[in-house]
Design a protein around this motif. Sequence first.
Motif, PDB file in Angstrom:
ATOM      1  N   ALA A   3       0.813  -1.210   0.000  1.00 58.03           N
ATOM      2  CA  ALA A   3       0.000   0.000   0.000  1.00 58.03           C
ATOM      3  C   ALA A   3       0.849   1.263   0.000  1.00 58.03           C
ATOM      4  CB  ALA A   3      -0.913  -0.024   1.216  1.00 58.03           C
ATOM      5  N   ILE A   4       2.166   1.156  -0.155  1.00 54.18           N
ATOM      6  CA  ILE A   4       3.039   2.335  -0.202  1.00 54.18           C
ATOM      7  C   ILE A   4       3.152   2.804  -1.647  1.00 54.18           C
ATOM      8  CG2 ILE A   4       5.360   3.233   0.218  1.00 54.18           C
ATOM      9  CD1 ILE A   4       3.994   2.589   2.773  1.00 54.18           C
ATOM     10  N   SER A   5       2.651   3.997  -1.889  1.00 59.02           N
ATOM     11  CA  SER A   5       2.723   4.543  -3.250  1.00 59.02           C
ATOM     12  C   SER A   5       3.767   5.647  -3.306  1.00 59.02           C
ATOM     13  CB  SER A   5       1.353   5.112  -3.653  1.00 59.02           C
ATOM     14  OG  SER A   5       1.059   6.247  -2.857  1.00 59.02           O
ATOM     15  N   ARG A   6       4.061   6.072  -4.498  1.00 58.10           N
ATOM     16  CA  ARG A   6       5.011   7.167  -4.695  1.00 58.10           C
ATOM     17  C   ARG A   6       4.483   8.434  -4.037  1.00 58.10           C
ATOM     18  NH1 ARG A   6       6.510  11.323  -7.832  1.00 58.10           N
ATOM     19  NH2 ARG A   6       8.657  11.426  -8.547  1.00 58.10           N
ATOM     20  N   GLU A   7       3.175   8.636  -4.100  1.00 54.25           N
ATOM     21  CA  GLU A   7       2.562   9.810  -3.473  1.00 54.25           C
ATOM     22  C   GLU A   7       2.730   9.764  -1.948  1.00 54.25           C
ATOM     23  OE1 GLU A   7       0.945   7.920  -5.852  1.00 54.25           O
ATOM     24  OE2 GLU A   7       1.496   9.369  -7.403  1.00 54.25           O
ATOM     25  N   ASP A   8       2.668   8.562  -1.369  1.00 53.07           N
ATOM     26  CA  ASP A   8       2.906   8.418   0.072  1.00 53.07           C
ATOM     27  C   ASP A   8       4.324   8.848   0.422  1.00 53.07           C
ATOM     28  OD1 ASP A   8       0.346   7.398   0.576  1.00 53.07           O
ATOM     29  OD2 ASP A   8       1.005   5.332   0.216  1.00 53.07           O
ATOM     30  N   VAL A   9       5.276   8.464  -0.409  1.00 47.81           N
ATOM     31  CA  VAL A   9       6.674   8.828  -0.166  1.00 47.81           C
ATOM     32  C   VAL A   9       6.853  10.338  -0.304  1.00 47.81           C
ATOM     33  CG1 VAL A   9       9.064   8.496  -0.904  1.00 47.81           C
ATOM     34  CG2 VAL A   9       7.482   6.558  -0.903  1.00 47.81           C
ATOM     35  N   VAL A  10       6.197  10.941  -1.286  1.00 48.48           N
ATOM     36  CA  VAL A  10       6.259  12.402  -1.453  1.00 48.48           C
ATOM     37  C   VAL A  10       5.710  13.068  -0.195  1.00 48.48           C
ATOM     38  CG1 VAL A  10       5.306  14.358  -2.741  1.00 48.48           C
ATOM     39  CG2 VAL A  10       6.136  12.345  -3.968  1.00 48.48           C
ATOM     40  N   HIS A  11       4.575  12.576   0.300  1.00 47.69           N
ATOM     41  CA  HIS A  11       3.956  13.143   1.496  1.00 47.69           C
ATOM     42  C   HIS A  11       4.885  12.998   2.702  1.00 47.69           C
ATOM     43  CE1 HIS A  11       0.861  14.332   4.293  1.00 47.69           C
ATOM     44  NE2 HIS A  11       1.004  13.190   4.959  1.00 47.69           N
ATOM     45  N   LEU A  12       5.453  11.815   2.892  1.00 47.04           N
ATOM     46  CA  LEU A  12       6.356  11.575   4.015  1.00 47.04           C
ATOM     47  C   LEU A  12       7.611  12.442   3.919  1.00 47.04           C
ATOM     48  CD1 LEU A  12       6.080   7.702   4.353  1.00 47.04           C
ATOM     49  CD2 LEU A  12       5.186   9.430   5.925  1.00 47.04           C
ATOM     50  N   SER A  13       8.149  12.604   2.722  1.00 44.26           N
ATOM     51  CA  SER A  13       9.349  13.422   2.571  1.00 44.26           C
ATOM     52  C   SER A  13       9.056  14.887   2.891  1.00 44.26           C
ATOM     53  CB  SER A  13       9.938  13.275   1.171  1.00 44.26           C
ATOM     54  OG  SER A  13       9.097  13.886   0.207  1.00 44.26           O
ATOM     55  N   ARG A  14       7.856  15.346   2.561  1.00 44.44           N
ATOM     56  CA  ARG A  14       7.484  16.726   2.914  1.00 44.44           C
ATOM     57  C   ARG A  14       7.337  16.864   4.428  1.00 44.44           C
ATOM     58  NH1 ARG A  14       3.166  17.273  -1.813  1.00 44.44           N
ATOM     59  NH2 ARG A  14       4.574  17.905  -3.478  1.00 44.44           N
ATOM     60  N   LEU A  15       6.686  15.891   5.068  1.00 50.93           N
ATOM     61  CA  LEU A  15       6.519  15.943   6.523  1.00 50.93           C
ATOM     62  C   LEU A  15       7.867  15.948   7.243  1.00 50.93           C
ATOM     63  CD1 LEU A  15       3.558  13.457   7.090  1.00 50.93           C
ATOM     64  CD2 LEU A  15       3.498  15.947   7.296  1.00 50.93           C
ATOM     65  N   ALA A  16       8.818  15.183   6.709  1.00 50.65           N
ATOM     66  CA  ALA A  16      10.138  15.078   7.330  1.00 50.65           C
ATOM     67  C   ALA A  16      11.092  16.171   6.857  1.00 50.65           C
ATOM     68  CB  ALA A  16      10.741  13.709   7.020  1.00 50.65           C
ATOM     69  N   HIS A  17      10.620  17.026   5.964  1.00 51.89           N
ATOM     70  CA  HIS A  17      11.454  18.100   5.406  1.00 51.89           C
ATOM     71  C   HIS A  17      12.707  17.527   4.762  1.00 51.89           C
ATOM     72  CE1 HIS A  17       8.901  21.130   7.247  1.00 51.89           C
ATOM     73  NE2 HIS A  17       8.974  20.443   8.378  1.00 51.89           N
ATOM     74  N   ILE A  18      12.531  16.470   3.983  1.00 48.12           N
ATOM     75  CA  ILE A  18      13.635  15.840   3.255  1.00 48.12           C
ATOM     76  C   ILE A  18      13.403  16.066   1.765  1.00 48.12           C
ATOM     77  CG2 ILE A  18      14.793  13.666   2.698  1.00 48.12           C
ATOM     78  CD1 ILE A  18      13.896  12.641   5.442  1.00 48.12           C
ATOM     79  N   GLU A  19      14.359  16.721   1.135  1.00 49.75           N
ATOM     80  CA  GLU A  19      14.254  16.919  -0.311  1.00 49.75           C
ATOM     81  C   GLU A  19      14.710  15.654  -1.018  1.00 49.75           C
ATOM     82  OE1 GLU A  19      16.031  20.461  -1.859  1.00 49.75           O
ATOM     83  OE2 GLU A  19      15.446  21.629  -0.103  1.00 49.75           O
ATOM     84  N   MET A  20      13.888  15.187  -1.948  1.00 47.07           N
ATOM     85  CA  MET A  20      14.220  13.970  -2.700  1.00 47.07           C
ATOM     86  C   MET A  20      14.028  14.231  -4.180  1.00 47.07           C
ATOM     87  SD  MET A  20      12.470  11.072  -0.251  1.00 47.07           S
ATOM     88  CE  MET A  20      13.410   9.704  -0.917  1.00 47.07           C
ATOM     89  N   GLU A  24      14.970   9.322  -6.563  1.00 47.89           N
ATOM     90  CA  GLU A  24      14.971   8.874  -5.172  1.00 47.89           C
ATOM     91  C   GLU A  24      13.563   8.530  -4.698  1.00 47.89           C
ATOM     92  OE1 GLU A  24      18.787  11.251  -3.260  1.00 47.89           O
ATOM     93  OE2 GLU A  24      16.887  12.331  -3.512  1.00 47.89           O
ATOM     94  N   LEU A  25      12.574   9.315  -5.123  1.00 47.54           N
ATOM     95  CA  LEU A  25      11.192   9.024  -4.747  1.00 47.54           C
ATOM     96  C   LEU A  25      10.747   7.675  -5.293  1.00 47.54           C
ATOM     97  CD1 LEU A  25       9.606  12.549  -5.283  1.00 47.54           C
ATOM     98  CD2 LEU A  25       9.908  11.369  -3.103  1.00 47.54           C
ATOM     99  N   ASP A  26      11.072   7.429  -6.564  1.00 45.29           N
ATOM    100  CA  ASP A  26      10.701   6.145  -7.176  1.00 45.29           C
ATOM    101  C   ASP A  26      11.395   4.985  -6.475  1.00 45.29           C
ATOM    102  OD1 ASP A  26       9.064   7.393  -9.025  1.00 45.29           O
ATOM    103  OD2 ASP A  26      10.676   7.603 -10.505  1.00 45.29           O
ATOM    104  N   LYS A  27      12.687   5.136  -6.210  1.00 49.47           N
ATOM    105  CA  LYS A  27      13.459   4.075  -5.557  1.00 49.47           C
ATOM    106  C   LYS A  27      12.938   3.816  -4.141  1.00 49.47           C
ATOM    107  CE  LYS A  27      18.126   2.723  -4.260  1.00 49.47           C
ATOM    108  NZ  LYS A  27      19.516   3.072  -4.124  1.00 49.47           N
TER     109      LYS A  27
END
Length: 98
Positions: A3-20, A24-27
Amino acid sequence: MSAISREDVVHLSRLAHIEMTEAELDKMAGELAVIVDSIASVSEAAGPEVPATSHPIPLTNVMREDVVGPTLTNEQALMNAPDSADSRFKVPAILDGE
């Protein structure tokens, strides 16, 4: 798949203030999906009939009698101390005089 999508990773990276980057998002989406799937397969194996364990081998506490053995005299213990006073080790103060 998981259930982990690319959009989930984008959301998590924004919450953690991590630029990807896009790569990197796809990987990361693929790697997190593998992790979640692995956890799900372990969860399937552990059912209510399987007891929870913290160690694969049962642990036992080894106890012995509390017997006083040979000990050093106060003078022997302080013999090689860099500094001593009143039959005690003397060390630099680390706290204010509280």
